[in-house]
Each structure stands twice: as C-alpha cells, then as structure tokens.
Design an enzyme around this catalytic site. Structure first.
Site, PDB file in Angstrom:
ATOM      1  N   LYS A  82       1.638  -0.053   6.369  1.00  0.00           N
ATOM      2  CA  LYS A  82       1.224  -1.158   5.914  1.00  0.00           C
ATOM      3  C   LYS A  82       1.343  -2.511   6.560  1.00  0.00           C
ATOM      4  O   LYS A  82       2.258  -2.682   7.077  1.00  0.00           O
ATOM      5  CB  LYS A  82       1.655  -1.093   4.280  1.00  0.00           C
ATOM      6  CG  LYS A  82       1.001  -2.419   3.375  1.00  0.00           C
ATOM      7  CD  LYS A  82       1.896  -2.106   2.158  1.00  0.00           C
ATOM      8  CE  LYS A  82       1.082  -3.032   0.779  1.00  0.00           C
ATOM      9  NZ  LYS A  82       1.654  -2.889  -0.349  1.00  0.00           N
ATOM     10  N   SER A 157      -1.657  -1.949  -3.839  1.00  0.00           N
ATOM     11  CA  SER A 157      -2.013  -2.849  -2.707  1.00  0.00           C
ATOM     12  C   SER A 157      -2.030  -2.289  -1.752  1.00  0.00           C
ATOM     13  O   SER A 157      -2.620  -2.550  -0.616  1.00  0.00           O
ATOM     14  CB  SER A 157      -1.115  -4.220  -2.721  1.00  0.00           C
ATOM     15  OG  SER A 157       0.262  -3.867  -2.456  1.00  0.00           O
ATOM     16  N   SER A 181       2.053  -0.311  -5.943  1.00  0.00           N
ATOM     17  CA  SER A 181       1.223  -0.459  -4.751  1.00  0.00           C
ATOM     18  C   SER A 181       1.307   0.745  -4.097  1.00  0.00           C
ATOM     19  O   SER A 181       0.541   0.852  -3.029  1.00  0.00           O
ATOM     20  CB  SER A 181       1.762  -1.588  -4.161  1.00  0.00           C
ATOM     21  OG  SER A 181       1.377  -2.669  -4.879  1.00  0.00           O
TER      22      SER A 181
END
Length: 472
Positions: A82, A157, A181
């Site tokens: 990420k 996310s 997330s």
C-alpha cells in the site's frame, strides 16, 4: 510452466516450488510483471510498478539460491505494498498531492522484514487518500477497479492492494487497517485479510491515519498464505516501542487443528440491521458450516454497542486532524474534497469527547475480553453489509431504503480497532451477481492463531482462492 500455471500457484505452493527449484524467482516475477503489463490499464491497482528493480531483485535471489543461500519463506515471492508504507528513496504518496514529492530516507519496519524474508517488492498500490475513506477513488490516480467486475469498486482504503491480489498482479499485499481498510477490500475482492492486534506488527515507517487505531497486515488468496505473511510481518521492533514484546505464534502449525470444539459467538442485537439479503443468507450458511465442523455457535450480548461508531469516529478524526493540522491549514486545496472535510471536522471535536471515547474503548475491550475468558473463542460478523457497488455510485438499497455505502461499510469492521483486537476476513459466499461476500472472525488480543484456525477449517468447505479472476 506457462504464465497461467505460475499465476495459479498460491503463495505456499510457489514457496515450495522455488525451494525445490522447480521454478525460479525470476520466472515467477516475470509472470507477474507480464500480467501487470497485460491488465493494469483496466484494473488500475498500482500507484507505481517497479519492473526493473523487481527483475534485478528476482535475478539476484535466483543466483543466490543457486549458490546455496535461501533467505526465507518469501524468497522470490512478488509482493505489493500500500502506498502509505515507506520504501527508501521511492516515492510514498499515500495517494495525495500533499505527499506527491515524499521520498523516505529509510524502509518501513515491515519492508525490512519482507526483504529479509526474500520478498520481491513489485510495486506500490493505490489507496483512498491518506487511508481516510472506503472507495479507493484517488484524486491522484483515479479509482481502483474490482477484478470480479471492472465497473465495481474495491472498497477501501487498501483497495489497490486487494485488487492486485485478486487480479494476480501480486501474490500477496500489505495494507493498513484503521476502520476496516484491510478487511473491506479483501471481502469485496474475495480474499483473506488480517487486521492484527494493535502492537503485533510495527507501524514504524507507515504514514498514520490515527495512531491508536492503526494496524498493518496482509491480504492474500487463502488462509495459509495469510499466516505465512503474518509470521514474517509480526514481532517486536527495537525502533518501535509501541510493538508488543510477545513471542509470535507458529500460525502454520495450528491451522490443522480445525474448528471442532471452538465456541463462536454472535451478537444478535447488532446483526443484520442493514444488510443485503444475499449477505444475510451467506452468513447464516456459514454458521451452519461451522456447526457441521463441530463448533458451537453461542448468542452473546454486550451493552452499549451503539456507542462504538461514535467513539471510533471521535478518536479517528481527532488523531488524523492532529497529524495533518499544519498541512490542512496551509495547503487545504491539495487534499481531496472528501478527505479535507473530515480532517477539518476533527478540529471541532472537543478534547473531552476524545477522552470519553478513549475511556469507552478501554471499557469495550474489557467487555470483549470477558466474553473471550468466559464464553467464546471468537466473535463472528459479516465483514461488510453489501457487495461491491459500481464505481461512483455509492448508494445501495437495503430494506427499501437508500443507504450511503460509506458509513454503512463501517457497520461491523470498527469493533476490532475500537477494542484493539485481531480480525480476519474470509470469503463465505457469492451474491446473485457472482460477487464475493465475506465473513469476519474477531479474536481476543494476540489470538490471531484462533482466527486462522477457524478460518482454515471453514476454507476447506468454501473457498474462492482457485476462482479469483486473475488466475482463471
């Protein structure tokens, strides 16, 4: 092996094939790079792809193995990160224009662990800006597309991380989870995602959203792969005093124990209030599967659960605003509109509200721990009340009412961060449109092994790891 055969290998299978020299790290990495080149323009999982660096690393690992050196359980495995996880000298933007030129001078702790275990970092994945949202629709990179249906979102996310694993453009990914997330994108993409106990995995070198809620964990195709990743990522860090000093469980050795005799709790007062019918049916079927596996399903109760969302929001918004305060005041227009509004709203939450929210978190953690001590081993929830929605259309009809999916997405996933507990999401069904549905198993503090044990038993009955779009 053909490219498709290489892409179909799970992480644990690829690990064995590389160790036995049936395939090489460079062969596996080339298969994934080719897949990225073939599909990334449609799926849009990545903020940056490191093709040349990945090839060099894979070649070095291939030569190293030929010389008799094998680094560890991820030797030659293509992993994505990420884009809020620092890599030395490489841009880490958190998908925000505010950090467009951010070049870290050292690796995050989890990156050091991945490299030490032999991972090939293939790229950085797109995310919702600063992890403050659930759509992964980035003002810098656009929206991540769900490989199961390209017009649908990956939630957030860590949407790009889940999209890359489901699309077979990485064999596993590392994301962060403040309010779901990791688990939300894993659920809508038919994957396994673990949010570990706070303190289990170091956050050193990760751009924070909310310090006391954040966690970092793996997204994989199946439970065994997830346990392998957790074994690498977790453990105390000398540079990070917030990491727990407990010794890691040997997750892999515990997977075979099965679910027989386990006590799995449900909380009827919060279940199925605003869930799609297909989600409700899949969870009911999952409970039946656990019963068939020998687990006991117990109805439990905790008072004042209605206060949880307010407590989570108060803590998250205040801590996020504290981190961004200078930039949000001096450079507000560089933030996306939705994120800017939330960070600015945090300025208006009183300190007394924040203190009460933290006191509630301590109280809630104790209520869960009482359940774990006296009644159950795990708590089961749906991961998210609905399946993947069309990109840009963030409303869904449930019980005849139109609901905004953004607050609705936090219905079940915020219990774990609010109480500081580990939570595992695994696939448990498909809806009428053949889109994945996930269930969530919450365990006591530092009991990730219990989540993996139950998840692995369930996965033997129902799984999607051989059906994800990237390998079909």
């Amino acid at each position: 092996m053909t490219q498709k055969e290489l892409l179909r290998l799970t992480l644990s299978q690829a690990q064995k094939y590389i160790q036995s020299k049936r395939i090489t790290p460079i062969e596996l990495t080339e298969a994934y790079i080719s897949r990225i080149e073939q599909t990334e323009s449609d799926v849009k999982s990545f903020a940056a792809v490191y093709c040349d660096a990945a090839r060099k690393e894979a070649l070095a690992l291939t030569e190293m193995q030929s010389a008799g050196h094998f680094l560890g359980p991820l030797h030659g495995i293509p992993i994505s990160l990420k884009d809020n996880i620092n890599m030395k000298g490489l841009r880490t933007t958190a998908c925000s224009r505010v950090y467009a030129n951010n070049l870290p001078n050292k690796d995050a702790a989890v990156v050091r662990r991945l490299k030490s275990a032999g991972a090939v970092i293939i790229g950085k994945t797109v995310m919702h800006e600063f992890a403050q949202g659930a759509t992964t629709d980035s003002p810098m990179f656009g929206a991540a597309h769900n490989p199961w249906a390209l017009d649908r979102f990956c939630c957030g996310s860590s949407g790009g991380s889940a999209g890359s694993v489901a699309n077979a453009t990485s064999l596993a990914s590392v994301g962060t989870d403040t309010g779901g997330s990791i688990r939300l994108p894993s659920s809508v993409c038919g994957l396994v995602g673990m949010r570990p106990t706070i303190g289990r995995v170091s956050l050193d070198g990760i751009i924070p959203l909310a310090w006391s809620l954040d966690a970092c964990g793996p997204i994989t195709r199946n439970v065994r792969d997830n346990a392998i990743m957790m074994q690498v990522l977790s453990g105390p860090e000398a540079r990070d005093p917030s990491t727990a000093k407990c010794i890691n469980s040997n997750y892999g050795d515990l997977l075979a124990k099965g679910a027989k005799g386990m006590r799995i709790g449900i909380l009827p007062e919060v279940l199925f209030q605003k869930d799609q019918p297909d989600v409700i049916q899949a969870i009911k079927n999952a409970l039946d599967i656990f019963r068939d596996l020998g687990a006991e399903i117990k109805q439990c109760s905790i008072d004042h659960l209605d206060l949880m969302p307010k407590a989570w929001e108060a803590v998250c918004y205040v801590e996020a605003t504290a981190f961004h305060q200078k930039n949000i005041r001096e450079r507000p227009l560089e933030y996306g509109e939705d994120v800017r509004a939330l960070f600015q709203a945090g300025e208006f939450i009183p300190g007394t509200t924040y203190v009460h929210a933290q006191r509630y978190r301590r109280w809630l953690r104790e209520q869960f721990q009482q359940l774990f001590r006296n009644e159950v081993d795990l708590i089961l929830f749906p991961t998210i009340p609905f399946t993947a929605v069309p990109i840009g259309n963030y409303e869904v009809e449930i019980n005849g009412n139109i609901e905004n999916v953004l607050p609705l997405s936090g219905t079940y996933v915020c219990y774990a961060p609010t109480a500081g507990l580990p939570a595992l999401t695994i696939p448990c069904g498909l809806d009428k449109d053949k889109l994945p549905i996930g269930l969530q198993l919450i365990g006591n503090m530092f009991c990730e092994h219990m989540c993996y044990r139950a998840g692995n038993a369930f996965e033997r009955v129902f799984h999607l790891y051989d059906k994800i779009p990237g390998i079909i």
